[in-house]
Design an enzyme around this catalytic site. Sequence first.
Site, PDB file in Angstrom:
ATOM      1  N   GLY A 169      -6.267   5.211   1.320  1.00 60.27           N
ATOM      2  CA  GLY A 169      -5.453   6.213   0.643  1.00 60.27           C
ATOM      3  C   GLY A 169      -5.528   6.168  -0.872  1.00 60.27           C
ATOM      4  O   GLY A 169      -4.854   6.925  -1.555  1.00 60.27           O
ATOM      5  N   HIS A 195       0.202   5.222   6.501  1.00 67.23           N
ATOM      6  CA  HIS A 195      -0.136   4.640   5.199  1.00 67.23           C
ATOM      7  C   HIS A 195       0.625   3.335   4.975  1.00 67.23           C
ATOM      8  O   HIS A 195       0.061   2.314   4.595  1.00 67.23           O
ATOM      9  CB  HIS A 195       0.208   5.653   4.106  1.00 67.23           C
ATOM     10  CG  HIS A 195      -0.011   5.133   2.717  1.00 67.23           C
ATOM     11  ND1 HIS A 195       0.995   4.542   1.984  1.00 67.23           N
ATOM     12  CD2 HIS A 195      -1.129   5.063   1.959  1.00 67.23           C
ATOM     13  CE1 HIS A 195       0.495   4.163   0.815  1.00 67.23           C
ATOM     14  NE2 HIS A 195      -0.783   4.467   0.778  1.00 67.23           N
ATOM     15  N   ARG A 206     -15.003   1.000  11.227  1.00 64.67           N
ATOM     16  CA  ARG A 206     -15.214  -0.194  10.399  1.00 64.67           C
ATOM     17  C   ARG A 206     -14.545  -1.350  11.113  1.00 64.67           C
ATOM     18  O   ARG A 206     -13.723  -1.147  12.009  1.00 64.67           O
ATOM     19  CB  ARG A 206     -14.625  -0.011   9.009  1.00 64.67           C
ATOM     20  CG  ARG A 206     -13.137   0.094   9.052  1.00 64.67           C
ATOM     21  CD  ARG A 206     -12.505   0.361   7.710  1.00 64.67           C
ATOM     22  NE  ARG A 206     -11.152   0.801   8.019  1.00 64.67           N
ATOM     23  CZ  ARG A 206     -10.397   1.545   7.251  1.00 64.67           C
ATOM     24  NH1 ARG A 206     -10.856   1.958   6.099  1.00 64.67           N
ATOM     25  NH2 ARG A 206      -9.187   1.878   7.614  1.00 64.67           N
ATOM     26  N   CYS A 264      -7.501 -31.933  -8.985  1.00 65.94           N
ATOM     27  CA  CYS A 264      -6.071 -31.950  -8.642  1.00 65.94           C
ATOM     28  C   CYS A 264      -5.292 -30.855  -9.353  1.00 65.94           C
ATOM     29  O   CYS A 264      -4.076 -30.813  -9.284  1.00 65.94           O
ATOM     30  CB  CYS A 264      -5.472 -33.324  -8.908  1.00 65.94           C
ATOM     31  SG  CYS A 264      -5.550 -33.805 -10.637  1.00 65.94           S
ATOM     32  N   LYS A 288     -17.702   3.093   4.370  1.00 68.06           N
ATOM     33  CA  LYS A 288     -17.729   4.268   5.244  1.00 68.06           C
ATOM     34  C   LYS A 288     -19.156   4.764   5.448  1.00 68.06           C
ATOM     35  O   LYS A 288     -19.579   5.027   6.573  1.00 68.06           O
ATOM     36  CB  LYS A 288     -16.853   5.372   4.631  1.00 68.06           C
ATOM     37  CG  LYS A 288     -16.707   6.567   5.536  1.00 68.06           C
ATOM     38  CD  LYS A 288     -15.759   7.593   4.939  1.00 68.06           C
ATOM     39  CE  LYS A 288     -14.343   7.097   4.997  1.00 68.06           C
ATOM     40  NZ  LYS A 288     -13.386   7.882   4.249  1.00 68.06           N
ATOM     41  N   ARG A 329     -15.860  12.747   1.042  1.00 63.88           N
ATOM     42  CA  ARG A 329     -14.937  11.603   1.185  1.00 63.88           C
ATOM     43  C   ARG A 329     -15.426  10.418   0.376  1.00 63.88           C
ATOM     44  O   ARG A 329     -16.600  10.120   0.331  1.00 63.88           O
ATOM     45  CB  ARG A 329     -14.885  11.127   2.645  1.00 63.88           C
ATOM     46  CG  ARG A 329     -14.319  12.122   3.610  1.00 63.88           C
ATOM     47  CD  ARG A 329     -14.551  11.587   5.026  1.00 63.88           C
ATOM     48  NE  ARG A 329     -14.376  12.613   6.009  1.00 63.88           N
ATOM     49  CZ  ARG A 329     -13.239  12.823   6.669  1.00 63.88           C
ATOM     50  NH1 ARG A 329     -12.204  12.054   6.468  1.00 63.88           N
ATOM     51  NH2 ARG A 329     -13.151  13.795   7.542  1.00 63.88           N
ATOM     52  N   MET A 366      -8.256   6.582  -2.885  1.00 73.69           N
ATOM     53  CA  MET A 366      -9.162   7.501  -3.548  1.00 73.69           C
ATOM     54  C   MET A 366      -9.206   8.833  -2.797  1.00 73.69           C
ATOM     55  O   MET A 366      -8.544   9.003  -1.798  1.00 73.69           O
ATOM     56  CB  MET A 366     -10.532   6.861  -3.681  1.00 73.69           C
ATOM     57  CG  MET A 366     -10.494   5.753  -4.716  1.00 73.69           C
ATOM     58  SD  MET A 366     -12.062   4.974  -4.891  1.00 73.69           S
ATOM     59  CE  MET A 366     -12.333   4.344  -3.293  1.00 73.69           C
ATOM     60  N   SER A 388     -10.961 -37.180 -11.736  1.00 68.94           N
ATOM     61  CA  SER A 388     -10.286 -36.058 -11.080  1.00 68.94           C
ATOM     62  C   SER A 388     -10.142 -34.942 -12.100  1.00 68.94           C
ATOM     63  O   SER A 388      -9.583 -35.157 -13.182  1.00 68.94           O
ATOM     64  CB  SER A 388      -8.903 -36.492 -10.566  1.00 68.94           C
ATOM     65  OG  SER A 388      -8.265 -35.397  -9.965  1.00 68.94           O
ATOM     66  N   TYR A 393     -13.469 -34.334  -2.985  1.00 66.37           N
ATOM     67  CA  TYR A 393     -12.230 -33.853  -2.354  1.00 66.37           C
ATOM     68  C   TYR A 393     -11.507 -32.870  -3.260  1.00 66.37           C
ATOM     69  O   TYR A 393     -11.774 -32.803  -4.467  1.00 66.37           O
ATOM     70  CB  TYR A 393     -11.300 -35.024  -2.002  1.00 66.37           C
ATOM     71  CG  TYR A 393     -10.715 -35.724  -3.206  1.00 66.37           C
ATOM     72  CD1 TYR A 393      -9.545 -35.251  -3.820  1.00 66.37           C
ATOM     73  CD2 TYR A 393     -11.331 -36.840  -3.752  1.00 66.37           C
ATOM     74  CE1 TYR A 393      -9.030 -35.881  -4.934  1.00 66.37           C
ATOM     75  CE2 TYR A 393     -10.812 -37.478  -4.865  1.00 66.37           C
ATOM     76  CZ  TYR A 393      -9.661 -36.994  -5.455  1.00 66.37           C
ATOM     77  OH  TYR A 393      -9.156 -37.591  -6.562  1.00 66.37           O
TER      78      TYR A 393
END
Length: 887
Positions: free
Chosen positions: A99, A450, A334, A844, A21, A90, A101, A776, A864
């Site tokens: 919502g 909200h 924002r 993997c 903010k 704020r 804080m 792997s 990979y």
Amino acid sequence: MGWVTNFGQGNKDQKDLLGGKGANLAEMTNLGLPVPPGFTISTEACRAYLGAGGTPDGLREEVSEHLEVLERTMGRRLGDADDPLLVSVRSGAKFSMPGMMETVLNIGLNDESVHGLAARSGNPRFAQDSYRRLVQMFGATVLHVDAQHFSRALDEAKTARGTESDLDLDADDLAALATRFKEIVREHTGADFPQDPREQLELAIRAVFDSWNTDRARLYRRQERIPEDLGTAVNVQAMVFGNFGMHSGSGVAFTRDPASGNQGVYGDYLQNAQGEDVVAGIRNTVSLADFAELDRRSHDELLEIMATLERHYRDMCDIEFTVEDGKLWMLQTRVGKRTPEAAFRIARHMRDEGMIDADEQLHRVTGDQLASLMFPRFDDSGERTLVAVGMNASPGAAVGRVVFDSATAVEWAGRGEPVILLRKETNPDDLSGMVVAQGILTSRGGKTSHAAVVARGMGRTCVCGAESLDVDAEAREARVRDGGVIREGDTLSIDGATGEVFLGEVAVTPSHVVRHFEGEEVDEDVVAAVSEVMAHADSRRRLGVRANADTAEDAARARRFGAEGIGLCRTEHMFLGDRRSLVEDLIVAEDDESRQAALDALLPHQREDFVGILEAMDGLPVTIRLIDPPLHEFLPDYTDLSVKVALAEARGEASERDERLLAHVRRLHEQNPMLGLRGVRLGIQVPGLFVMQARAILEAAADRIDAGGHPLPEIMVPLVASVRELDVVKREILKVADEVQQARGVEVDFKVGTMIELPRAAFLADRIARSAEFFSFGTNDLTQMAWGFSRDDVEAKFFSQYFEHGIFDVSPFESLDTLGVGGMVRMGTEKGRATKPDLKVGVCGEHGGDPASIHFFDSAGLDYVSCSPFRVPVARLEAGRAALDRD
Ligand code: PEP
Ligand code: MG
């Protein structure tokens, strides 16, 4: 650098320091937009405050200096009795936590200055309304008085007036209400509401700092994987008043629709109200088109500013604004949160509009968003009973049993019951219920309520503002306007893409995106957007993507989804089902001959499995792992079998086979099987087992060559800690390979490699690489062994405390612990390649499909990642994004 920064000194790239903010208020100020002046107290100050348990040295003085500058700019002093400056306080963290804080408005009002404000503004009602709001907000958030006491008193005041709207309360009513609120404060805190404006300001700043650590904020951070140690900034800003009268109001707006991604502005406006009224859904808002009817000039200016912001940020912005007596003010902007569908569509549209390039388009979407587009949707061809229609706030198809409060949602979900949380409107205390619910349904509030904002952030299905439902949480029922009642426990199906609410369970069908990956022609904008991004990701990525698949069907699907081979074919399922008795024969065999007979009986089954998989992946590498789990997993349960044998003996019907089996089950029983006779150890302990598997693989490959195919099997040995273990097994594999190739007269293009899933293997990877043709990383076991965490137990046992203490932001089994386990992956790769520079290295474990981990594997130079077939598109996308990060 001090603790405090004026809006004019910062910019949008300083989110770490100024919070989202604060950084964006600074940016808007610099753009010359109408932003009420103010200053930002940094996240560093918050961290220092929370760390030391008190206001850090110098902060108070710096706040005073900046307040003086603000007072000079505004020509008024904070809380002055005749002409007070009022400020808002704020919160604003780096990542938005809607919502979660605290915010306190109208700081600076007290028993005297409220009269000054009334006289100066010529609007006593407004002054009294502002004062009662201050006592109410300050009481609840700073002094921790239960907010219900205030809302009940407000309801009583409205009832006494015979009205349902706060707008019908006049200046005297509101003055009486402020007095009543102050009494409530005294009753519940034992102290008077503080009259000193400077004290109000200091307490409010501290309350914002403290709100970083409320339970709901912690829960939200865990949900959103936001680190615990960032802290929040605090913005102190001159108040502008949306509650000044009917030429005033507050609103929220998006430069595009955050739910669908459609082009065109979207927003809600509420006359004569302050910002929190809009989000709380207290009164029903009007659309931007209706706002234009009310105040054309402010509306047109707002649209111009929104266009400026979108061009400047080159992204969809969300905005909070206030109109004070016909003058527009910008309170926040924002880059806006959006649904996964909107993310893909907006990125595509912006590229078409020439605002961003293909790399940026790829950067704007995530693997998690793609994964949620792959969830099933409701089948619209079947029978459905529509009970209500609300707003399509967050997409998805959710089915569950209705609950009316979060505690019940948590309780029912805890016992495995899917639930739909049905509320009139949600507030931050509902977070625990929203987290566990399949979907959220509200009867009030718009797409910026909200419920909508939080659900979108969490990727949870949400329909809001279904006004035909009259929700009575106390009675645990909702009355449907046209008749009928929905009771707790009834099943509902809610469609977050259309806003429809159906009674009962509606069948689901595959998502458009999955149908597209399966190869169907699907004429949907979102599919076109996904396919465009995937093509670019594929052109950019360096990492290969393979699949973990154990059956021919899974392998075929993985290939359709873009897998470039199989990175892990687990062979254990090939020992289950009706093959169990063959495995039992193998174990009870007491001489070489009967053991070989049991292995020979298993061989054709295995071969058949491998033929199918090699065919599905023809021409691509297929890594087949020799059996890994301890053998007892394929045998009857020790206790069950003991009981069975004991009962049979008592009846004089003892079976010799069962008794022998029991003896072997007892022999194989281990205290800690995960650290016992499994993987390569089992292969060495049970002669012929790995050889049989290797033979099955090579014979299957020979069959495929005979059929004109091009099989590329890679035989992988699990749980190797020493190169000598690998050498023993490899010798046997090479011997059987010679036999098969000679017997069949073919040459099979195969490799023998190993998993690296023990810390010792990572440390000695240079030695292991002498014998291994590929590595792997088995990061599931590597995580287990590195932390000493039993992978089957710890998550349920104590991870919640680890989250609570901020030791983990996310489970290391879900997202790679890049420092510890990742360090071993890096080291193992480097050491392996020191021995064999062109050693092929993959991963993997489950982490192969996790977006954050994929970025790490890319940076560690792996060749990979391998993951489940449904994660393959996600991995392709994230591998493409990872390549962008590296450039
Ligand atoms: C691993 O340990 O990461 C792995 C892939 O093997 P498994 O999960 O089968 O132990
Ligand atoms: Mg393993």
